[in-house]
Design an enzyme around this catalytic site. Structure first.
Site, PDB file in Angstrom:
ATOM      1  NE  ARG A  66      21.939  28.621  97.228  1.00  0.00           N
ATOM      2  CZ  ARG A  66      22.636  28.943  98.308  1.00  0.00           C
ATOM      3  NH1 ARG A  66      22.514  28.215  99.404  1.00  0.00           N
ATOM      4  NH2 ARG A  66      23.470  29.940  98.295  1.00  0.00           N
ATOM      5  CB  THR A 121      12.993  31.310  97.915  1.00  0.00           C
ATOM      6  OG1 THR A 121      13.492  30.520  96.810  1.00  0.00           O
ATOM      7  CG2 THR A 121      11.952  32.286  97.403  1.00  0.00           C
ATOM      8  CG  ASP A 128      28.574  30.813  92.754  1.00  0.00           C
ATOM      9  OD1 ASP A 128      28.798  29.846  91.990  1.00  0.00           O
ATOM     10  OD2 ASP A 128      27.438  31.291  92.907  1.00  0.00           O
ATOM     11  CG  ASP A 139      29.508  32.484  89.544  1.00  0.00           C
ATOM     12  OD1 ASP A 139      28.908  32.055  88.538  1.00  0.00           O
ATOM     13  OD2 ASP A 139      29.021  33.317  90.324  1.00  0.00           O
TER      14      ASP A 139
HETATM   15  C1  PRP Z   1      25.140  25.829  94.197  1.00  0.00           C
HETATM   16  C2  PRP Z   1      25.875  24.533  94.476  1.00  0.00           C
HETATM   17  C3  PRP Z   1      24.757  23.640  94.938  1.00  0.00           C
HETATM   18  C4  PRP Z   1      23.854  24.579  95.676  1.00  0.00           C
HETATM   19  C5  PRP Z   1      24.089  24.396  97.146  1.00  0.00           C
HETATM   20  O1  PRP Z   1      24.498  25.761  92.983  1.00  0.00           O
HETATM   21  O2  PRP Z   1      26.559  24.039  93.373  1.00  0.00           O
HETATM   22  O3  PRP Z   1      24.069  22.994  93.886  1.00  0.00           O
HETATM   23  O4  PRP Z   1      24.228  25.913  95.293  1.00  0.00           O
HETATM   24  O5  PRP Z   1      23.205  25.139  97.872  1.00  0.00           O
HETATM   25  P1  PRP Z   1      22.040  24.501  98.745  1.00  0.00           P
HETATM   26  O6  PRP Z   1      22.647  23.394  99.537  1.00  0.00           O
HETATM   27  O7  PRP Z   1      21.635  25.654  99.614  1.00  0.00           O
HETATM   28  O8  PRP Z   1      20.941  24.057  97.837  1.00  0.00           O
HETATM   29  P2  PRP Z   1      23.808  27.032  92.283  1.00  0.00           P
HETATM   30  O9  PRP Z   1      22.363  27.096  92.624  1.00  0.00           O
HETATM   31  O10 PRP Z   1      24.609  28.265  92.572  1.00  0.00           O
HETATM   32  O11 PRP Z   1      23.852  26.661  90.763  1.00  0.00           O
HETATM   33  P3  PRP Z   1      25.106  26.429  89.786  1.00  0.00           P
HETATM   34  O12 PRP Z   1      25.733  25.118  90.177  1.00  0.00           O
HETATM   35  O13 PRP Z   1      24.444  26.373  88.463  1.00  0.00           O
HETATM   36  O14 PRP Z   1      26.059  27.579  89.924  1.00  0.00           O
HETATM   37  N1  URA Z   2      26.620  27.482  96.577  1.00  0.00           N
HETATM   38  C1  URA Z   2      27.919  27.830  96.366  1.00  0.00           C
HETATM   39  O1  URA Z   2      28.413  27.745  95.227  1.00  0.00           O
HETATM   40  N2  URA Z   2      28.639  28.262  97.410  1.00  0.00           N
HETATM   41  C2  URA Z   2      28.139  28.361  98.655  1.00  0.00           C
HETATM   42  O2  URA Z   2      28.862  28.763  99.583  1.00  0.00           O
HETATM   43  C3  URA Z   2      26.784  28.010  98.851  1.00  0.00           C
HETATM   44  C4  URA Z   2      26.054  27.561  97.792  1.00  0.00           C
END
Ligand code: PRP
Ligand code: URA
Length: 209
Positions: free
Chosen positions: A104, A108, A200, A203
């Protein structure tokens, strides 16, 4: 319109509380995500079709049931969706696993696809997309779109925690998709984080940041 199922099983709810807790460290967090994913999968598979077969026991012939219908495919959205795979596959070891890499954009909040590798027969499989967090819904919508573009027809979405905004967005973009969650939270904050959520997910699973 797709349905939303919130799993209220006491074990799922109990474990979700410790997943949310900021004092839960990486090791316990991973283990709990594993356990909740398995419990959710147990609930999701409750309706799978069965067919009767005959099996020879040591003493007689028994009529007994085995799974029938479409084979399963598990599609984690990288990275955080990976944390849900082991718990699921413990229950359905023959499932194939496809990967959709999305992150994400922090400015944006739009999803950016960077990787995709799927079983060649996804069009014949019942797919379960996994991602712990359904926030704005952008990532799930894009992942499902990618799967449909490649021929998938039976897709379900399994998340630990969802925001109402994300649920609504997925329902609007993909009205055929059922969504399964352990927690349906209050809202998103201005940075697109789920409130109260768990922080997160990527993380916390991988010990980054
Ligand atoms: C996080 C989570 C989802 C997304 C959710 O991923 O694991 O994939 O955000 O957000 P959304 O519904 O607004 O799209 P992130 O982009 O942080 O990537 P990661 O899993 O690599 O940490
Ligand atoms: N992605 C995450 O990991 N946590 C949130 O709360 C939203 C998006």
């Amino acid at each position: 319109m797709g349905k939303v199922y919130v799993f209220d099983h006491p074990l799922i709810q109990h474990k979700l509380t410790y997943i949310r807790d900021k004092n839960t460290g990486t090791k316990a967090f991973r283990e709990l995500v594993d356990e909740v994913s398995a419990l959710m999968m147990f609930e999701i598979t409750r309706e799978l079709p069965l067919e009767e077969v005959e099996v020879e026991t040591p003493v007689a012939t028994a009529k007994s049931n085995v799974l029938a219908g479409k084979k399963l495919g598990i599609i984690p959205i990288l990275r955080a969706g990976l944390g849900m795979v082991d718990g699921i596959v413990d229950l359905v070891p023959a499932a194939k696993i496809g990967h959709v890499g999305l992150y994400r954009d922090p400015e944006t909040l739009m999803p950016v696809e960077y990787y995709i590798k799927l079983p060649s027969d996804i069009h014949e499989r019942e797919l379960i997309v996994t991602d712990p967090m359904l926030a704005t819904g952008g990532s799930a919508i894009e992942a499902i779109h990618s799967l449909k573009k490649r021929g998938a027809t039976h897709i379900r979405l399994m998340c630990l925690i969802a925001a109402p905004e994300g649920v609504e967005a997925v329902q609007e973009a993909h009205p055929d998709i059922d969504i399964y969650v352990a927690g349906l939270d209050e809202k998103l904050n201005e940075k697109g984080y789920i409130i109260p959520g768990l922080g997160d997910a990527g993380d916390r699973l991988f010990g980054t940041k």
